[in-house]
Design an enzyme around this catalytic site. Sequence first.
Site, PDB file in Angstrom:
ATOM      1  CG  ASP A   1      60.370  35.422  42.432  1.00 50.42           C
ATOM      2  OD1 ASP A   1      60.759  35.096  41.318  1.00 50.42           O
ATOM      3  OD2 ASP A   1      59.181  35.755  42.659  1.00 50.42           O
TER       4      ASP A   1
ATOM      5  NE  ARG B   1      56.972  32.879  36.857  1.00 49.93           N
ATOM      6  CZ  ARG B   1      58.118  32.279  37.122  1.00 49.93           C
ATOM      7  NH1 ARG B   1      59.105  32.301  36.244  1.00 49.93           N
ATOM      8  NH2 ARG B   1      58.304  31.655  38.270  1.00 49.93           N
TER       9      ARG B   1
ATOM     10  NE  ARG C   1      59.176  29.401  44.351  1.00 56.87           N
ATOM     11  CZ  ARG C   1      58.414  29.605  43.286  1.00 56.87           C
ATOM     12  NH1 ARG C   1      58.750  30.513  42.393  1.00 56.87           N
ATOM     13  NH2 ARG C   1      57.311  28.912  43.113  1.00 56.87           N
TER      14      ARG C   1
ATOM     15  CG  HIS D   1      56.985  36.252  39.498  1.00 56.75           C
ATOM     16  ND1 HIS D   1      57.596  35.474  40.452  1.00 56.75           N
ATOM     17  CD2 HIS D   1      55.999  35.473  38.986  1.00 56.75           C
ATOM     18  CE1 HIS D   1      57.013  34.298  40.521  1.00 56.75           C
ATOM     19  NE2 HIS D   1      56.041  34.258  39.627  1.00 56.75           N
TER      20      HIS D   1
HETATM   21  N1  LIG Z   1      52.630  35.211  40.393  1.00 56.20           N
HETATM   22  C1  LIG Z   1      52.969  34.026  40.848  1.00 56.20           C
HETATM   23  O1  LIG Z   1      53.880  33.902  41.671  1.00 56.20           O
HETATM   24  C2  LIG Z   1      52.266  32.813  40.337  1.00 56.20           C
HETATM   25  C3  LIG Z   1      51.359  32.945  39.327  1.00 56.20           C
HETATM   26  N2  LIG Z   1      50.721  31.864  38.824  1.00 56.20           N
HETATM   27  C4  LIG Z   1      49.785  32.117  37.738  1.00 56.20           C
HETATM   28  O2  LIG Z   1      48.449  32.088  38.244  1.00 56.20           O
HETATM   29  C5  LIG Z   1      47.558  31.798  37.166  1.00 56.20           C
HETATM   30  C6  LIG Z   1      46.583  30.710  37.593  1.00 56.20           C
HETATM   31  O3  LIG Z   1      47.253  29.483  37.759  1.00 56.20           O
HETATM   32  P1  LIG Z   1      46.450  28.186  38.238  1.00 56.20           P
HETATM   33  O4  LIG Z   1      45.542  28.530  39.328  1.00 56.20           O
HETATM   34  O5  LIG Z   1      47.460  27.119  38.419  1.00 56.20           O
HETATM   35  O6  LIG Z   1      45.593  27.871  36.929  1.00 56.20           O
HETATM   36  P2  LIG Z   1      44.246  27.025  36.874  1.00 56.20           P
HETATM   37  O7  LIG Z   1      44.079  26.615  35.453  1.00 56.20           O
HETATM   38  O8  LIG Z   1      44.231  25.982  37.930  1.00 56.20           O
HETATM   39  O9  LIG Z   1      43.117  28.089  37.251  1.00 56.20           O
HETATM   40  C7  LIG Z   1      42.827  29.198  36.458  1.00 56.20           C
HETATM   41  C8  LIG Z   1      41.398  29.577  36.752  1.00 56.20           C
HETATM   42  O10 LIG Z   1      41.111  30.786  36.048  1.00 56.20           O
HETATM   43  C9  LIG Z   1      39.778  30.695  35.611  1.00 56.20           C
HETATM   44  N3  LIG Z   1      39.534  31.647  34.538  1.00 56.20           N
HETATM   45  C10 LIG Z   1      40.060  31.638  33.288  1.00 56.20           C
HETATM   46  N4  LIG Z   1      39.560  32.669  32.602  1.00 56.20           N
HETATM   47  C11 LIG Z   1      38.697  33.325  33.411  1.00 56.20           C
HETATM   48  C12 LIG Z   1      37.864  34.464  33.270  1.00 56.20           C
HETATM   49  N5  LIG Z   1      37.801  35.156  32.135  1.00 56.20           N
HETATM   50  N6  LIG Z   1      37.126  34.849  34.330  1.00 56.20           N
HETATM   51  C13 LIG Z   1      37.169  34.165  35.494  1.00 56.20           C
HETATM   52  N7  LIG Z   1      37.942  33.082  35.693  1.00 56.20           N
HETATM   53  C14 LIG Z   1      38.688  32.677  34.660  1.00 56.20           C
HETATM   54  C15 LIG Z   1      39.640  29.244  35.156  1.00 56.20           C
HETATM   55  O11 LIG Z   1      38.286  28.851  35.053  1.00 56.20           O
HETATM   56  C16 LIG Z   1      40.388  28.513  36.263  1.00 56.20           C
HETATM   57  O12 LIG Z   1      39.531  28.153  37.327  1.00 56.20           O
HETATM   58  C17 LIG Z   1      48.447  31.422  35.974  1.00 56.20           C
HETATM   59  O13 LIG Z   1      48.585  32.540  35.122  1.00 56.20           O
HETATM   60  C18 LIG Z   1      49.763  31.078  36.634  1.00 56.20           C
HETATM   61  O14 LIG Z   1      50.854  31.199  35.752  1.00 56.20           O
HETATM   62  C19 LIG Z   1      50.925  30.611  39.326  1.00 56.20           C
HETATM   63  C20 LIG Z   1      51.791  30.429  40.375  1.00 56.20           C
HETATM   64  C21 LIG Z   1      52.557  31.503  40.941  1.00 56.20           C
HETATM   65  C1  LIG Z   2      54.354  29.699  38.385  1.00 57.00           C
HETATM   66  C2  LIG Z   2      55.045  30.780  39.068  1.00 57.00           C
HETATM   67  O1  LIG Z   2      55.025  31.911  38.646  1.00 57.00           O
HETATM   68  C3  LIG Z   2      55.813  30.486  40.253  1.00 57.00           C
HETATM   69  O2  LIG Z   2      55.566  29.495  40.943  1.00 57.00           O
HETATM   70  O3  LIG Z   2      56.749  31.243  40.538  1.00 57.00           O
END
Ligand SMILES: NC(=O)C1=CN([C@@H]2O[C@H](COP(=O)(O)OP(=O)(O)OC[C@H]3O[C@@H](n4cnc5c(N)ncnc54)[C@H](O)[C@@H]3O)[C@@H](O)[C@H]2O)C=CC1
Ligand SMILES: CC(=O)C(=O)O
Length: 332
Positions: free
Chosen positions: A166, A106, A169, A193
């Site tokens: 987490d 990450r 999980r 995280h």
């Molecule tokens: N905190 C957590 O527990 C988790 C965090 N994540 C994080 O969430 C984020 C998104 O993951 P996904 O949805 O799988 O990615 P994704 O690629 O499916 O979606 C990302 C979206 O952000 C949009 N985007 C990018 N730049 C932008 C901007 N400047 N303004 C508006 N929209 C913008 C894109 O167009 C896309 O639709 C990643 O950083 C990922 O690592 C993912 C899973 C768990």
């Molecule tokens: C991608 C991520 O941060 C998660 O699934 O925990």
Amino acid sequence: MAGTAKTLFRVVTEPCPQTSNKVTVVGTGQVGMATVFSLLSQGVSNDVCLIDMMADKLQGELMDLQHGSLFLKNPKITASKDYRISAGSKLCIVTAGVRQQEGESRLNLVQRNTDVFKHIIPSLVQYSPNTIIVIVSNPCDILTYVAWKLSGLPVCKVLGSGTNLDSSRFRFLISQKLGCSTSSVHGWIIGEHGDSSVPVWSGVNVAGVRLKDISPKMGTDDDPENWKSIHKDVIQSAYEIIKLKGFTNWAIGLSAAALANTILSNQHNVHAVSVMVKGVHNLEYEVFLSLPAVLGSNGVEKIVLQKLAPNERCSLKFSAALMAEIQGGLKM
Ligand SMILES: NC(=O)C1=CN([C@@H]2O[C@H](COP(=O)(O)OP(=O)(O)OC[C@H]3O[C@@H](n4cnc5c(N)ncnc54)[C@H](O)[C@@H]3O)[C@@H](O)[C@H]2O)C=CC1
Ligand SMILES: CC(=O)C(=O)O
């Protein structure tokens, strides 16, 4: 009002244009849409606004969700690239940015997503100056710090979804090993995280019975039952799911909706979320890490001061130093 509607209705008063639980979700990728679906299907909000930079995707998601209105609670759903549409949001959930590729940490995403935030965060605050912001994009803890700095909001109004996921999980995996439900197992993952997250083995309990009192070696290397592997599995979860399906989305969507529910309904539930930790547990760095916190409609109300074991404090300090080191190299 025109034609048929004018004949059908006698107007008594104009409808109220505002709702009290408007949520804006920025980023309509896998995580954003899982969050939106959880918010709508659980009735957490009936006023959800979607923002992304891909106009066609936004329009497609909007239409698809609107066609499900009958099966939801008649929500108002809006979508645009223009942040004006987010005006009056009580809560903004940021899921925009790049995600990890297979095997990638990450922390690798930090500068790319910081650059993405430079436009998103000030735009959200411009139209919703009293909003609460929940950061989901990774690396969640550092981006929560970035969002706090860029927003100018008080520290109680900016938090990260952190180790709420987490901890879920962790509780699920322990529950599988014990043979009882996830909600009956109480346990917390705190800290980053990410790879340096800290399992609080000293507090894991079922019905108030501390598992450490039954198995004092729980969580250590010489535990014959190898409970420690559960924390390894928690850390590996995201890597494993990304390898299998390319991304994680359902559990984080549910996790973000649970945080939104607590905040919007002013429930004062305790969640493990990323908060400013300076001064807590003797931590000196101005960094965000997850600790159990009481959340309500003012955001982060209280941080729970857990009685941590010395090794747990030490691991938390390591997480904090790591976050501070990476923050030091950021171009904001
Ligand atoms: N905190 C957590 O527990 C988790 C965090 N994540 C994080 O969430 C984020 C998104 O993951 P996904 O949805 O799988 O990615 P994704 O690629 O499916 O979606 C990302 C979206 O952000 C949009 N985007 C990018 N730049 C932008 C901007 N400047 N303004 C508006 N929209 C913008 C894109 O167009 C896309 O639709 C990643 O950083 C990922 O690592 C993912 C899973 C768990
Ligand atoms: C991608 C991520 O941060 C998660 O699934 O925990």
